[in-house]
Design an enzyme around this catalytic site. Structure first.
Site, mmCIF file in Angstrom:
data_model
loop_
_atom_site.group_PDB
_atom_site.id
_atom_site.type_symbol
_atom_site.label_atom_id
_atom_site.label_comp_id
_atom_site.label_asym_id
_atom_site.label_seq_id
_atom_site.Cartn_x
_atom_site.Cartn_y
_atom_site.Cartn_z
ATOM 1 N N LYS A 188 0.829 -1.215 0.000
ATOM 2 C CA LYS A 188 0.000 0.000 0.000
ATOM 3 C C LYS A 188 0.865 1.267 0.000
ATOM 4 O O LYS A 188 0.615 2.187 -0.767
ATOM 5 C CB LYS A 188 -0.921 0.037 1.234
ATOM 6 C CG LYS A 188 -1.915 -1.096 1.306
ATOM 7 C CD LYS A 188 -2.914 -0.888 2.453
ATOM 8 C CE LYS A 188 -2.311 -0.907 3.841
ATOM 9 N NZ LYS A 188 -1.769 -2.231 4.266
ATOM 10 N N ARG A 240 -9.961 0.843 8.805
ATOM 11 C CA ARG A 240 -9.520 -0.518 9.128
ATOM 12 C C ARG A 240 -10.561 -1.282 9.939
ATOM 13 O O ARG A 240 -10.332 -2.448 10.268
ATOM 14 C CB ARG A 240 -8.253 -0.423 9.959
ATOM 15 C CG ARG A 240 -6.967 -0.804 9.240
ATOM 16 C CD ARG A 240 -5.838 -0.570 10.233
ATOM 17 N NE ARG A 240 -4.622 -1.236 9.957
ATOM 18 C CZ ARG A 240 -3.554 -0.667 9.382
ATOM 19 N NH1 ARG A 240 -3.625 0.561 8.938
ATOM 20 N NH2 ARG A 240 -2.443 -1.342 9.248
ATOM 21 N N ARG A 270 11.131 -6.720 4.987
ATOM 22 C CA ARG A 270 11.059 -5.291 5.284
ATOM 23 C C ARG A 270 11.576 -5.020 6.691
ATOM 24 O O ARG A 270 12.290 -4.052 6.925
ATOM 25 C CB ARG A 270 9.616 -4.789 5.144
ATOM 26 C CG ARG A 270 9.482 -3.293 5.402
ATOM 27 C CD ARG A 270 8.102 -2.770 5.071
ATOM 28 N NE ARG A 270 7.158 -3.003 6.150
ATOM 29 C CZ ARG A 270 5.857 -2.744 6.074
ATOM 30 N NH1 ARG A 270 5.336 -2.277 4.959
ATOM 31 N NH2 ARG A 270 5.066 -2.972 7.091
ATOM 32 N N ARG A 272 11.509 -1.572 11.252
ATOM 33 C CA ARG A 272 10.214 -1.244 11.870
ATOM 34 C C ARG A 272 9.940 -2.244 12.976
ATOM 35 O O ARG A 272 9.983 -3.454 12.749
ATOM 36 C CB ARG A 272 9.114 -1.298 10.797
ATOM 37 C CG ARG A 272 8.361 0.004 10.682
ATOM 38 C CD ARG A 272 7.340 -0.071 9.592
ATOM 39 N NE ARG A 272 6.079 -0.633 10.056
ATOM 40 C CZ ARG A 272 4.942 -0.496 9.413
ATOM 41 N NH1 ARG A 272 4.898 0.171 8.288
ATOM 42 N NH2 ARG A 272 3.843 -1.040 9.888
ATOM 43 N N ARG A 325 -0.733 -9.094 13.239
ATOM 44 C CA ARG A 325 -1.295 -8.059 12.358
ATOM 45 C C ARG A 325 -2.133 -8.691 11.262
ATOM 46 O O ARG A 325 -3.174 -8.152 10.878
ATOM 47 C CB ARG A 325 -0.175 -7.192 11.774
ATOM 48 C CG ARG A 325 0.403 -6.232 12.825
ATOM 49 C CD ARG A 325 1.769 -5.712 12.434
ATOM 50 N NE ARG A 325 1.737 -4.939 11.221
ATOM 51 C CZ ARG A 325 2.790 -4.785 10.400
ATOM 52 N NH1 ARG A 325 3.928 -5.373 10.678
ATOM 53 N NH2 ARG A 325 2.673 -4.048 9.336
HETATM 54 P P1 AMP Z 1 0.504 0.621 8.907
HETATM 55 O O1 AMP Z 1 1.690 1.495 8.707
HETATM 56 O O2 AMP Z 1 -0.683 1.073 8.121
HETATM 57 O O3 AMP Z 1 0.801 -0.842 8.727
HETATM 58 O O4 AMP Z 1 0.069 0.803 10.453
HETATM 59 C C1 AMP Z 1 0.934 0.410 11.504
HETATM 60 C C2 AMP Z 1 0.139 0.226 12.784
HETATM 61 O O5 AMP Z 1 -0.486 1.482 13.131
HETATM 62 C C3 AMP Z 1 -1.000 -0.775 12.712
HETATM 63 O O6 AMP Z 1 -0.564 -2.122 12.915
HETATM 64 C C4 AMP Z 1 -1.909 -0.271 13.826
HETATM 65 O O7 AMP Z 1 -1.384 -0.648 15.090
HETATM 66 C C5 AMP Z 1 -1.778 1.242 13.699
HETATM 67 N N1 AMP Z 1 -2.801 1.799 12.789
HETATM 68 C C6 AMP Z 1 -2.605 2.361 11.552
HETATM 69 N N2 AMP Z 1 -3.758 2.747 11.008
HETATM 70 C C7 AMP Z 1 -4.731 2.423 11.898
HETATM 71 C C8 AMP Z 1 -6.144 2.518 11.909
HETATM 72 N N3 AMP Z 1 -6.819 3.027 10.855
HETATM 73 N N4 AMP Z 1 -6.812 2.084 13.012
HETATM 74 C C9 AMP Z 1 -6.150 1.572 14.062
HETATM 75 N N5 AMP Z 1 -4.828 1.407 14.114
HETATM 76 C C10 AMP Z 1 -4.112 1.823 13.047
#
Ligand code: AMP
Length: 188
Positions: A15, A90, A127, A133, A144
């Site tokens: 993404k 989400r 990654r 990360r 996740r």
């Molecule tokens: P991402 O970079 O999109 O993979 O997000 C990393 C982490 O941030 C996720 O595993 C969640 O813990 C948190 N996170 C990101 N976006 C959301 C969302 N829309 N709702 C809740 N938690 C989020």
């Protein structure tokens, strides 16, 4: 009318990579809730500390915190021509919040990247080794993915029912996937 898109898919679907390309093509900002949380965490803000306790476990940050942060971001001037959301919504409840935030114009489309689970784990472990990360370790990755299947996958069904979901094959090279997305968006 402004272009208001969501890029959707499981962790590791690409993404972030595709969002960057598409947003540049369309000259709109990407709004990544994950990136917003990571900025808060590196600044050491109160919201960052709160978010870190969820992110480090691979759990979702509570909706009210996430929605509040997004609401503030959507008030900035640069979103007037549109935006590309990455990582939001989400949960089904976040769809309702987004509907409220966007009002009548709503979204232009939701682009879903489809990638098989085994490939996602491989990509994320790689990654993690490269980016460092903290949530890209194998046990957090598995959590996740479980959270994605339980809480996030129903979001795609909802947009499919609304006739707004565009499903893209997320396997292959970065450029091949980008071309598929560009073609789909040009038909909007
Ligand atoms: P991402 O970079 O999109 O993979 O997000 C990393 C982490 O941030 C996720 O595993 C969640 O813990 C948190 N996170 C990101 N976006 C959301 C969302 N829309 N709702 C809740 N938690 C989020």
């Amino acid at each position: 009318m402004s272009t208001r898109l969501v890029i959707f898919g499981p962790p590791g679907a690409g993404k972030g990579t595709q969002a960057e390309k598409l947003a540049t093509d369309l000259n709109i900002p990407t709004i990544s809730t994950g990136d917003l949380f990571r900025s808060h965490m590196s600044e050491g803000s109160e919201l960052g500390h709160l978010a870190a306790s969820y992110i480090s476990r691979g759990a979702l940050v509570p909706d009210e915190v996430t929605v509040g942060m997004l609401r503030e971001r959507l008030e900035a001037k640069d979103v007037h021509n549109g935006f590309l959301l990455d990582g939001f919504p989400r949960t089904l409840a976040q769809i309702d919040s987004l509907d409220d935030l966007l009002g009548e114009e709503g979204l232009s489309a939701v682009i879903e990247l489809q990638v098989p689970d085994e490939e996602l784990v491989d990509r994320l472990v790689k990654r993690g080794a490269e980016s460092g990360r903290s949530d890209d370790t194998e046990d957090v990755i598995r959590n996740r993915l479980a959270v994605y299947h339980e809480q996030t996958a129903p979001v795609a069904d909802k947009y499919r029912q609304r006739g707004q979901l565009i499903t893209i094959d997320g396997t292959g090279s970065i450029d091949e996937i980008a071309t598929r997305i560009r073609e789909a968006v040009s038909r909007l």
